[in-house]
Structure formats: structure tokens, C-alpha cells
Write a protein that holds these residues in place. Structure first.
Motif, PDB file in Angstrom:
ATOM      1  N   VAL A   1      -1.439   3.320  -4.230  1.00 40.54           N
ATOM      2  CA  VAL A   1      -2.846   2.931  -4.240  1.00 40.54           C
ATOM      3  C   VAL A   1      -3.440   3.368  -5.576  1.00 40.54           C
ATOM      4  CG1 VAL A   1      -5.102   3.392  -3.218  1.00 40.54           C
ATOM      5  CG2 VAL A   1      -3.161   2.959  -1.739  1.00 40.54           C
TER       6      VAL A   1
ATOM      7  N   ARG B   1       0.811  -1.211   0.000  1.00 37.49           N
ATOM      8  CA  ARG B   1       0.000   0.000   0.000  1.00 37.49           C
ATOM      9  C   ARG B   1       0.849   1.266   0.000  1.00 37.49           C
ATOM     10  NH1 ARG B   1      -4.756   0.324   3.875  1.00 37.49           N
ATOM     11  NH2 ARG B   1      -3.452  -0.725   5.384  1.00 37.49           N
ATOM     12  N   GLY B   2       2.044   1.163  -0.537  1.00 35.94           N
ATOM     13  CA  GLY B   2       2.843   2.352  -0.779  1.00 35.94           C
ATOM     14  C   GLY B   2       2.287   3.086  -1.989  1.00 35.94           C
TER      15      GLY B   2
ATOM     16  N   ARG C   1      -1.654   6.717  -6.816  1.00 35.13           N
ATOM     17  CA  ARG C   1      -1.034   7.669  -5.887  1.00 35.13           C
ATOM     18  C   ARG C   1       0.050   6.998  -5.066  1.00 35.13           C
ATOM     19  NH1 ARG C   1      -3.176   9.400  -1.567  1.00 35.13           N
ATOM     20  NH2 ARG C   1      -4.627   7.684  -1.415  1.00 35.13           N
TER      21      ARG C   1
ATOM     22  N   THR D   1       1.412   6.986  -1.424  1.00 36.21           N
ATOM     23  CA  THR D   1       0.583   7.343  -0.274  1.00 36.21           C
ATOM     24  C   THR D   1       1.265   8.152   0.819  1.00 36.21           C
ATOM     25  OG1 THR D   1       1.072   5.168   0.646  1.00 36.21           O
ATOM     26  CG2 THR D   1      -1.015   5.407  -0.521  1.00 36.21           C
ATOM     27  N   VAL D   2       2.572   8.164   0.878  1.00 39.60           N
ATOM     28  CA  VAL D   2       3.227   8.786   2.031  1.00 39.60           C
ATOM     29  C   VAL D   2       3.722  10.202   1.733  1.00 39.60           C
ATOM     30  CG1 VAL D   2       5.190   8.616   3.604  1.00 39.60           C
ATOM     31  CG2 VAL D   2       3.860   6.579   3.065  1.00 39.60           C
TER      32      VAL D   2
END
Lengths: 397, 483
Positions: A306, A303-304, A313, A315-316
Motif C-alpha cells: 500500500v 493490496r499486498g 508498506r 501490509t502483512v
């Protein structure tokens, strides 16, 4: 203030942490969960490095000689692993077929099978996801001249499991073999099989045994008069878990800190520098400031990244991503373009704008599955890219 | 999509679009976050040793799908979940598995299906009330300890109530109270605002409490340099201390050490008359009582919370309850408690980062192993005590990283679960015994009182709260466990 904050505790993140800690840096790894190593087989693939290096923009093309250095460095970190640069080893899959791997724990190395006249396949009763007849049939196909026999074992320690017909995970079996009682049982079992040995080229195939997790078991196997070949297993696998435990233990022994269970929510950026990572702890957000950040959030699976139906994207940090024009291909096992999605980087793993090529953040390194332009399944290089990019980031940090 | 069970997600906007029935709890709707990898069950300390427990994946997200269809698991299926939250910490997808489990337990209790056997109902009733047992035990601790030390008492307790005769029931000590620390006259009395909060106790810039040797062997020392104001010349800051039942009834000396360490850093420590945080009640299926305790405690905290005064917990389970459960309680202060609660060492680390932690450390020659309690891990703050202790010259500390100790509050005290609790902790005990034998360390530091008791019981090695190392480093006294 930390010297380095690694976001993501999978193989790339741990490698970066270990390398940096070893260089005297103070590193914090923040990980959403235990990372995906427990889903891995325990074997690591590098792929045909020379070929992949020639592919424009492939991480290997950027990493250069680092790949070979990382290979050697990993062997230092994990002494129970074996491998030789440029020579691929073989391991047994849970179905008894062979698969290539470049780095393997010694026990998983299936090469002794190639010159065995007789293969004894241990069948631990109730072992989860283990199908002895299928494994036997597959072994026979590959080792035509070998005589393959099953050796069923039933342990009283698992009577409760057997009574209710519940399959026993290989992680539970592995833990048993590591216990004092388990080691005694193992010695007796090997002794019993050895006594009945008819030729000196016998090999034991032993599922559910993971010596790499336990030095005492490794010792017993080293003294055994016949080679013992372990098997990989379906996830969550004991061999993958053992690798995770080993790397995590090494990182912590070097003084690193691992914060598991609440990933980094976001990283705040000020004047072109990543400043602090916001972690959603229980009750409140807490922040950790660091000089350098390593983005090791594991792509889609971690889920780095999405994807929605229209966009992808990161995410962080909200970094712009390279996204291929077409995401998928109709052949399921064909080359799937979405796998090439990721952050474009320069030679020092700094994130770059995919349009202008400009470095976006000087104090961020991107590693592992977050890198663009590679496909671990087609290239068979998942372990290699993760290890070497993590290793490089740990060296630059 | 409802994301109550998903901690982090990229798709927040969409969250509000689906209107789900709030009465049902609707919760597991976004079960899609669970990819069925089984990592939680592979890490579950109970599932690994007890085959009858289906494991967190099965009783959590798997069963939740059935529950949404109105199909419930057999009552009692969840009885072996220790609520250690290892599954939640492990989950690579951020699924709040224990929330699902606790909600079903709550529903079981409300429906009256959870407890089949009356004797065990009595036991849950009793074990949930660590606080009342503590009050009883601390009335005359030597008597309580003697009677509980008799084999006949323990056998009787096992026969009648199913409380294991072999489990390491913690010894009772003096009750943790203010009168043990002489307040500075005219200072602590001057703050009138706490008078109306019942048993509120407060620690001023006190003199050394007039006790000789305590359980931990802290010797009476000269009063340290007390600061009436902090080093920046501001007036003394305040903190509220939530001691928890273990400190209150079993280990008041550690409570005193916590207070002194905070005072040493220029804080006035306020201890209102809190009840038990509620964790033992929840663990024994007494949800209503747990909520009532939370409401009582929040009532006491409310005026301080409004002033922005932080609440410090030294017990990791109390701390987790304050951060995670209390914000969900309907009471004034519930909105603030999560953000204003700090684990003791988390708080000290914040001070350190701000440059406000006093670092007048004396060298402490201690080599320690560190065991991270499950409920510390679940707080998602890392291991701040290790960071703090590594600031002290002479201290060597290495994390054991050997999983759950198996005690889990009152879980190990239950006759049918005692053996299991030792099996759960076996990896940890072996690692501790190995390390002590090889002289890698002399004692195990861990914040949780339950973990301390179980580690000593299972491995024979001494265990202590890490605050004692800091206490000694500040020259406030000597702790016998580290010499």
C-alpha cells in the motif's frame, strides 16, 4: 499446525499450494477474495526469458532453470492448455487484434486463422462488450486475403435478457454452452455452418465460448470438421475464471484448503520466524500456525503493498521494500518505475533487507507480484514470474 | 475516511480524521475501495440466471453513490438478493457489499416503500417466522406433514400466499428438547444459575436418550464412557448450544447428535430457551423483529458470556448472525458474542489444535462429497468440518466447490423464485448427480439444513450434517445415510 500457509490465492499462491500439496504437504491458502485471475485473459506470458534473465536482480535471474520447469509443470496441471517453450502463440483480443501469449487454452490459439480463406465470425446476440463490426474490421486488416462473414445467432434461452436490452456476460454464455441444451445447440450450429462450407480452409471465430471450462464442449469442438477459435474477453473474463477454477479445483482435489473472503490481517513473528497468521474472521480474529509461510499478496493490486504519499508498506509482515527513487514517468505507456517496487529475495525466495542483503525470515517465501525488480507490462512476463516463483516456493515449502 | 464497508485496510489512522454524519450511516463514503471490477456480479448466483436482478455491484457500491446523493433505486430492486454473501466473499477489495444492500432494505422497510403487494407482505410476515411455524408444526408433526403434503394445501398456499407448491418445505419432526435426553440426576439440577432463564434446558453428562430410530436412523446405543471431568482432571467445561430453528423443529435428531459429540468431549451443554436467530426475519424485511429476537437471545446468553463460556452454533446462518449481526445490536452481551461464538466444527478444530479433541475414532467407511454453505464461507473460517472428518480413519471427503444451492432460507419457497432457485443450484445438482452415478461418493455432507433439503430435492442424493460422521466415529450410534 499447517506445513504451509499461503497468503494470497492468485496464480502464484495457487501454484505454490498445488506443488506443495502434491509433495504431500498440508497447505492452507488464505485469500482476501477470489484473486485477480478472473481479470486475466486466460493466456499467460513468459516474455523473452533469456533476455530478462540477464537483467540484474530480475526474478528470472534468481529463478534460473526453474522458469522452464514451471512452464512444463503448468501444462501438466492444466491439460487444456498448450504451449511450447521458446515459441510464442497468438490469441484474439476482444477487439479482434492479435496478441502474443506463451501458454493458451487450446481454444484461444488463433493460429488456424493464418491459413483460412474464409473466416466465419459468430455473433452471439447481446454478448457483452463484443463489437462484431470492429472485430471484423480488425480481422480483415490482419488476414487480408480472407473472406470474413458474420453469422448472427439469437438464442431463445436469452430472450429475457434481450427483452430488457441487458448485455449478456461471456461467463453467462460460457455456462450456457456447457449445459446439455447448450451443447445440443452448439452441435447444430456447427453442423449448419459446416453444411454451407465452401472450402476446406474455413475457420470459425466464436466469442463467448470457453471450452476449457467444460470437457464436453472440448469434445464437441475436437470432432468439429473445422477449427474453432475462441476470443479473450474484457474482465471479468470466462477464460480467466476457467483458469482460476481449474487451479483451485486441482489444489482442493489434492486435499488443500482454501479460505476465501477474509485475508490475513498480519503474521506474528517470534525470534526470527513467522509463527502464526491472524485472519479476521467474522466476530473475531483467528490464528493459523504454520511451519512455512508464502507471501503471495499480489503487490499494489492485491493490496499486498500500500502506498501513501510518502511511503510504501508491505501490509502483512511489514517487510522492508525496495522502492525506486522516482515512482512514475511522464509517458503513460512508458516504463513506470513504481512497478519495480517489492520485496528483495535471495535465490530461495527468502525476504532480504534491501540495504544489507541479510535474510530476514527463514521460513517465509515471497512470490509473484510481491517480488521486486520486475515490470510485467514492459517485460511481458507476468504469468512466467508468478508461475515459476510459486512453483519454486511450493517445491521448497 | 470511514471504513465501515472496508474490512481490511492499511490506512487506519486516517479513518478517524474525517468526521462523518453517524446518523446517515455515512457508510459508503469509502466506496473507493470498489474498483468496479465486476468480480462480484460475475460470481453472483442470482445475477447469472436472472437478468432482471442488476447484480451486487450495481445495487451495492454503484447505487450507494447515488443513494449518498439522495437518489434511491426503485423499491423491489433488491428483492432478488438472497443475502448469500457470495459477492462479499468474492470481492478482491474487501468491500462489504451485502451490508450496503441490507441497509437499504432496512431503510425501505422503515419508509414503508419496500413492500407494494399486500399478499407478499403477508408471505414475508409468515416466512420470516420460521420459529412460529416450527412451533405450530411440531405440535403434531405427522398432522402438519400430512396436511402440507397434500397437493391441494400446497396449491392453496401458492394461490393465496405465493408460497411455491413445488418447493421442498422441510418436514416437521419432534421438537428439539432436553427431556429427550435423560439428565444425570443430581448433576444438571445442581446448577441453579440458569433457572431464571425461562425455558433453559441443559444437557448433563446424560444417559443415551431413550429413542429408537430417528429420522437419521441413529440407533440406540450403550452410553459411551462419560467423563465427569476432562482428561486433565479439570471439572467439566460448559458450552452454550444455539440450535436454531431447523434443528429445533425439523431435525432434532441432529441436535441430539451435536450435544452428544460435545458431551463426548467432556462438555456440559446448556441450551437456553432461544428464539429464532433473526436471519429469516431479516431476509423477509422484518428488521425490527430480528433485532428484538437478537436482544432476547443476547439476554439469555449474557450470564454465560460473562463467564467466558463459548456459544456453539451448528447452523451456519445462525452462526453468522451471532458473529456478524449480534455485535451490532444494542444489548448487554453484544460486545462479547462475536468473539465467543463458534461454528461447531470451528470449535472442535480449536480443541484439536489444543490437543483436547478426543480421537477415540472408530473407522467409518464413508465416502462423501462436501458442500460448503454460503454462510459458512462468509464466516471466514475455512472448512473446519472437512478438516475434522479427515482425521477419522476410513472417511473420504471431497469438496464439491459448485456454488450456492439456491435455497437461501425462504427464497426458494416463494412461488416466483422457486424455478430460479433450481437454476441457481443446477451446477451443484449436476455435480452431485454425476458423482453419485460414478460412485465417487455416496452422500453429500453439509452443515446447513436448508442446503441439505435443497440438495436432496434438486439432485435426489442423500444429504446429512457432517456431525453424524463424527457421531458414528465416536461409537455413539449409526447414521443411515453413511451406513
Amino acid at each position: 499446525m499447517w506445513d504451509g500457509l499461503v497468503i494470497g490465492g492468485g496464480i502464484a499462491g495457487l501454484m505454490a499450494g498445488i506443488r506443495a500439496q502434491e509433495r504431500g504437504k498440508r497447505v492452507l491458502i488464505v485469500s482476501e477474495g477470489t484473486g485477480s485471475l478472473a481479470f486475466a485473459s486466460g493466456g499467460l506470458d513468459f516474455g523473452t526469458v533469456e533476455q530478462l534473465r540477464k537483467i540484474e536482480r530480475h526474478p528470472y535471474a534468481l529463478l534460473g532453470e526453474t522458469v522452464e520447469e514451471a512452464f512444463a509443470y503448468f501444462l501438466q496441471c492444466c491439460p487444456s492448455y498448450h504451449g511450447a517453450w521458446g515459441r510464442t502463440g497468438m490469441a484474439l483480443t476482444p477487439l479482434g487484434t492479435l496478441r502474443a501469449a506463451d501458454l493458451l487454452p487450446e481454444g484461444l490459439d488463433a493460429s488456424p486463422l493464418t491459413h483460412a480463406n474464409r473466416i466465419v465470425l459468430v455473433v452471439p446476440e447481446g454478448l457483452k462488450d463484443f463489437f462484431p463490426e470492429v472485430v471484423k474490421a480488425n480481422l480483415q486488416k490482419q488476414f487480408i486475403s480472407s473472406n470474413i462473414q458474420l453469422k448472427r445467432i439469437r438464442l431463445k434461452e436469452f430472450a429475457d435478457w434481450q427483452a430488457i436490452g441487458k448485455p449478456i456476460p461471456d461467463t453467462v454464455y460460457a455456462k450456457f454452452w456447457c449445459s446439455e441444451q447448450g451443447r445440443e445447440t452448439l452441435k447444430n450450429l456447427i453442423g449448419e455452418i459446416t453444411r454451407k462450407m465452401v472450402s476446406d480452409s474455413e475457420t470459425l471465430v466464436f466469442p463467448g465460448l470457453h471450452a476449457a471450462a467444460c470437457p464436453e464442449v472440448e469434445k464437441i469442438l475436437a470432432q468439429a470438421p473445422l477449427p474453432v477459435v475462441e476470443m479473450t474477453s474484457f474482465p471479468p473474463s470466462a477464460a480467466g475464471q476457467a483458469l482460476y477454477d481449474r487451479l483451485r479445483g486441482r489444489f482442493k482435489a489434492l486435499g488443500g484448503e482454501l479460505l476465501i473472503g477474509s485475508g490475513v490481517e498480519r503474521v506474528e513473528v517470534e525470534s526470527g520466524q513467522a509463527r502464526r497468521a491472524i485472519v479476521k474472521s467474522k466476530g473475531k480474529e483467528i490464528s493459523f500456525t504454520a511451519k512455512v509461510f508464502v507471501l503471495a499478496t499480489g503487490g499494489f493490486f492485491g493490496r499486498g503493498s500500500v502506498a501513501s504519499s510518502t511511503e510504501v508498506r508491505e501490509t502483512v509482515l511489514g517487510l522492508p521494500l525496495y522502492v525506486p527513487p522516482e515512482w512514475s514517468e511522464s509517458r503513460f505507456l512508458g516504463e513506470q518505475p513504481y512497478a519495480y517496487t517489492g520485496v528483495e529475495v535471495d535465490h530461495s525466495l527468502h525476504p532480504c533487507d534491501p540495504v544489507t542483503g541479510k535474510v530476514l525470515l527463514e521460513n517465509v517465501f515471497v512470490v509473484g507480484r510481491m517480488l521486486a525488480h520486475w515490470d510485467p507490462w514492459v517485460g511481458h512476463c507476468g504469468g512466467g514470474v508468478s508461475l515459476s516463483s510459486g512453483f519454486l516456493a511450493g517445491g521448497l515449502l | 475516511m470511514n471504513r465501515r464497508y472496508v474490512r481490511r485496510d492499511g490506512d487506519r489512522q486516517a479513518d478517524n480524521k474525517l468526521n462523518l454524519d453517524p446518523a446517515r450511516g455515512e457508510d459508503g463514503m469509502h466506496l473507493d475501495a470498489c474498483i468496479k471490477c465486476g468480480a462480484c456480479t460475475a460470481q453472483c448466483p442470482v445475477a447469472a440466471v436472472y437478468p432482471l436482478f442488476p447484480g451486487p455491484k450495481s445495487v451495492g457500491p454503484d447505487a450507494e453513490r447515488l443513494r449518498l446523493e439522495g437518489i434511491a433505486l426503485a423499491p423491489g430492486c433488491l428483492a432478488y438478493c438472497t443475502n448469500c454473501k457470495t459477492c462479499e466473499v468474492t470481492c478482491p477489495s474487501g468491500v462489504c457489499i451485502t451490508d450496503m444492500i441490507l441497509q437499504v432494505r432496512r431503510q425501505e422497510q422503515e419508509a414503508g416503500t419496500g413492500k407494494a403487494i399486500c399478499r407478499l407482505g403477508m408471505r414475508d410476515h409468515l416466512l420470516g417466522r420460521a420459529e412460529y411455524l416450527g412451533r405450530l408444526g411440531t405440535l403434531w408433526p405427522p398432522l402438519a406433514n400430512t396436511v402440507l403434503g397434500w397437493k391441494i394445501t400446497r396449491r392453496l398456499l401458492e394461490k393465496t400466499l405465493g408460497i411455491s407448491a413445488r418447493a421442498p418445505l422441510p418436514r416437521y419432526g419432534r421438537k428439539f428438547r432436553t427431556s429427550d435426553i435423560a439428565p444425570v440426576v443430581g448433576k444438571t439440577q445442581s446448577h441453579g444459575e440458569t433457572e431464571s432463564y425461562g425455558e433453559t434446558e441443559r444437557y448433563g453428562q446424560s444417559e443415551e436418550h431413550g429413542r429408537g430410530k430417528t429420522e437419521h436412523g441413529c440407533r440406540k446405543t450403550e452410553p459411551s464412557d462419560r467423563v465427569k471431568t476432562d482428561r486433565k482432571g479439570r471439572s467439566t467445561q460448559k458450552v452454550v448450544y444455539f440450535p436454531g430453528c431447523f434443528i429445533s423443529y425439523n431435525d432434532e435428531a441432529t441436535g441430539q447428535a451435536v450435544v452428544k459429540v460435545l458431551e463426548h468431549n467432556g462438555f456440559e451443554v446448556i441450551v437456553p430457551g432461544f428464539h429464532c436467530c433473526g436471519v429469516p426475519l431479516t431476509a423477509n424485511g422484518r428488521f425490527r423483529e430480528a433485532t428484538a429476537n437478537a436482544q432476547h437471545n443476547l439476554g439469555l446468553m449474557q450470564p454465560y458470556l460473562e463467564q467466558g463460556i463459548p456459544v456453539i452454533a451448528s447452523c451456519t446462518s445462525c452462526g453468522l448472525a451471532l458473529k456478524e449481526d449480534y455485535p451490532r445490536v444494542s444489548a448487554p452481551g453484544a460486545q462479547r458474542i462475536g468473539a465467543q461464538t463458534y461454528d461447531l466444527f470451528e470449535f472442535l478444530w480449536v480443541l484439536h489444535e489444543r490437543g483436547e479433541l478426543r480421537k477415540d475414532f472408530r473407522e467409518v467407511q464413508a465416502s462423501l462429497a462436501y458442500h460448503a454453505p454460503c454462510h459458512l464461507k462468509a464466516q471466514g473460517i475455512g472448512t473446519p468440518s472437512v478438516r475434522i472428518l479427515r482425521l477419522i480413519p476410513g472417511v473420504k471427503i471431497q469438496e464439491l466447490d459448485a456454488g450456492c444451492c439456491g435455497l437461501s432460507g425462504s427464497f426458494a419457497f416463494k412461488a416466483e423464485k422457486y424455478e430460479l432457485s433450481l437454476q441457481i443450484g443446477s451446477t451443484l445438482f449436476q455435480r452431485v448427480q454425476g458423482g453419485v452415478k460414478e460412485k465417487a461418493f455416496q452422500a453429500v455432507a453439509t452443515e446447513c439444513g436448508g442446503c441439505q433439503v435443497q440438495i436432496e430435492h434438486g439432485s435426489g442424493a442423500p444429504s446429512l450434517n457432517p456431525v453424524w460422521v463424527l457421531y458414528q466415529a465416536y461409537g455413539l450410534g449409526i447414521s443411515s445415510a453413511i451406513g
